[in-house]
Design a protein around this motif. Sequence first.
Motif, PDB file in Angstrom:
ATOM      1  N   ARG A  45       0.848  -1.191   0.000  1.00  0.00           N
ATOM      2  CA  ARG A  45       0.000   0.000   0.000  1.00  0.00           C
ATOM      3  C   ARG A  45       0.884   1.241   0.000  1.00  0.00           C
ATOM      4  N   MET A  46       0.525   2.216  -0.813  1.00  0.00           N
ATOM      5  CA  MET A  46       1.315   3.442  -0.890  1.00  0.00           C
ATOM      6  C   MET A  46       1.381   4.141   0.468  1.00  0.00           C
ATOM      7  N   ARG A  47       0.294   4.074   1.212  1.00  0.00           N
ATOM      8  CA  ARG A  47       0.289   4.720   2.522  1.00  0.00           C
ATOM      9  C   ARG A  47       1.346   4.109   3.431  1.00  0.00           C
ATOM     10  N   GLU A  48       1.520   2.775   3.331  1.00  0.00           N
ATOM     11  CA  GLU A  48       2.529   2.138   4.157  1.00  0.00           C
ATOM     12  C   GLU A  48       3.925   2.509   3.692  1.00  0.00           C
ATOM     13  N   LEU A  49       4.135   2.593   2.381  1.00  0.00           N
ATOM     14  CA  LEU A  49       5.447   2.981   1.883  1.00  0.00           C
ATOM     15  C   LEU A  49       5.825   4.370   2.381  1.00  0.00           C
ATOM     16  N   ALA A  76       4.760   5.851   5.037  1.00  0.00           N
ATOM     17  CA  ALA A  76       5.005   5.767   6.475  1.00  0.00           C
ATOM     18  C   ALA A  76       6.391   5.191   6.758  1.00  0.00           C
ATOM     19  N   ARG A  77       6.803   4.181   5.996  1.00  0.00           N
ATOM     20  CA  ARG A  77       8.129   3.592   6.189  1.00  0.00           C
ATOM     21  C   ARG A  77       9.227   4.603   5.853  1.00  0.00           C
ATOM     22  N   VAL A  78       9.024   5.359   4.777  1.00  0.00           N
ATOM     23  CA  VAL A  78       9.997   6.380   4.390  1.00  0.00           C
ATOM     24  C   VAL A  78      10.142   7.421   5.500  1.00  0.00           C
ATOM     25  N   ALA A  79       9.014   7.907   6.009  1.00  0.00           N
ATOM     26  CA  ALA A  79       9.067   8.909   7.073  1.00  0.00           C
ATOM     27  C   ALA A  79       9.749   8.358   8.320  1.00  0.00           C
ATOM     28  N   ALA A  80       9.475   7.097   8.637  1.00  0.00           N
ATOM     29  CA  ALA A  80      10.072   6.481   9.822  1.00  0.00           C
ATOM     30  C   ALA A  80      11.581   6.334   9.664  1.00  0.00           C
ATOM     31  N   LEU A  81      12.033   5.926   8.479  1.00  0.00           N
ATOM     32  CA  LEU A  81      13.467   5.783   8.253  1.00  0.00           C
ATOM     33  C   LEU A  81      14.182   7.129   8.343  1.00  0.00           C
ATOM     34  N   LEU A  82      13.568   8.169   7.828  1.00  0.00           N
ATOM     35  CA  LEU A  82      14.184   9.490   7.911  1.00  0.00           C
ATOM     36  C   LEU A  82      14.254   9.964   9.363  1.00  0.00           C
ATOM     37  N   ARG A  83      13.220   9.667  10.155  1.00  0.00           N
ATOM     38  CA  ARG A  83      13.274  10.015  11.582  1.00  0.00           C
ATOM     39  C   ARG A  83      14.359   9.217  12.286  1.00  0.00           C
ATOM     40  N   ARG A  84      14.526   7.956  11.895  1.00  0.00           N
ATOM     41  CA  ARG A  84      15.546   7.125  12.529  1.00  0.00           C
ATOM     42  C   ARG A  84      16.943   7.680  12.281  1.00  0.00           C
ATOM     43  N   VAL A  85      17.180   8.183  11.097  1.00  0.00           N
ATOM     44  CA  VAL A  85      18.481   8.771  10.782  1.00  0.00           C
ATOM     45  C   VAL A  85      18.755   9.960  11.695  1.00  0.00           C
ATOM     46  N   GLU A  86      17.725  10.767  11.935  1.00  0.00           N
ATOM     47  CA  GLU A  86      17.898  11.930  12.797  1.00  0.00           C
ATOM     48  C   GLU A  86      18.271  11.530  14.219  1.00  0.00           C
ATOM     49  N   ARG A  87      17.750  10.383  14.667  1.00  0.00           N
ATOM     50  CA  ARG A  87      18.015   9.956  16.038  1.00  0.00           C
ATOM     51  C   ARG A  87      19.224   9.049  16.163  1.00  0.00           C
ATOM     52  N   ALA A  88      19.796   8.614  15.045  1.00  0.00           N
ATOM     53  CA  ALA A  88      20.879   7.635  15.102  1.00  0.00           C
ATOM     54  C   ALA A  88      22.087   8.160  15.857  1.00  0.00           C
ATOM     55  N   ALA A  89      22.441   9.435  15.624  1.00  0.00           N
ATOM     56  CA  ALA A  89      23.605   9.990  16.302  1.00  0.00           C
ATOM     57  C   ALA A  89      23.372  10.046  17.807  1.00  0.00           C
TER      58      ALA A  89
END
Length: 227
Positions: free
Chosen positions: A105-109, A111-124
């Motif tokens: 589902r496009m909505r899930e894709l 959501a996954r993209v947004a989550a991965l970008l947030r994860r990068v911000e918190r990785a450091a």
Amino acid sequence: MAATILVVEDEPVINQAVTDRLRGSGYDVVQAFDGPTAVARCAETTPDLVVLDVMLPGFDGHEVCRRIQAERPVPVLMLTARDDEADILVGLGVGADDYLTKPFRMRELVARVAALLRRVERAAELAARPVHDLGDIRFDGPARRVWVADAEVHLTPTEFDLLARLAANPGVVITREELYSEVWGWPGAAGTRTVDSHVKALRAKIGADRVRTVHGVGYALEPGGTA
């Protein structure tokens, strides 16, 4: 500034549909339709994230992922036609951070993209937490390096973040939901196998008995295991 996403998919209809949806969500999008072009586009545009199909002309998505990760760490959301654990583990092994099985589902894709970008911000922030040496597991958080029994273990960015989160509370069971939320930035992701697949890949590198499974709940790091 809007994040730039590289969409790599050889089926023009799917590529355009994903591109349109991501652009509609506020992202800048660059397109590629084969393996060699994907690597070139990644070098030219330095995207913030790559949506990458496994089956591509030229060379496949696994090789694309391997080549782009060798140049610069970048989050990769892999698209796979089969929900096959072996294929998923290959993708994780070459540096993919997450995966979606077609059809999706496009909505899930999005959501996954947004989550991965947030994860990068918190990785450091996650890597810089004061994680002490645990048994024979030694961490260098700022350098994102790990040694087990004096031998350096090469982890993908997601594997390092997962291990760092487990190591922050050794012996304590961390639920899958907590791991999805804190490592992936994706709360409410129950029912997917992303965490389980990453734990399996992590075990293969640090020793199977170092990550304890509590069935139906989650995982705990046991630093006293044997390599």
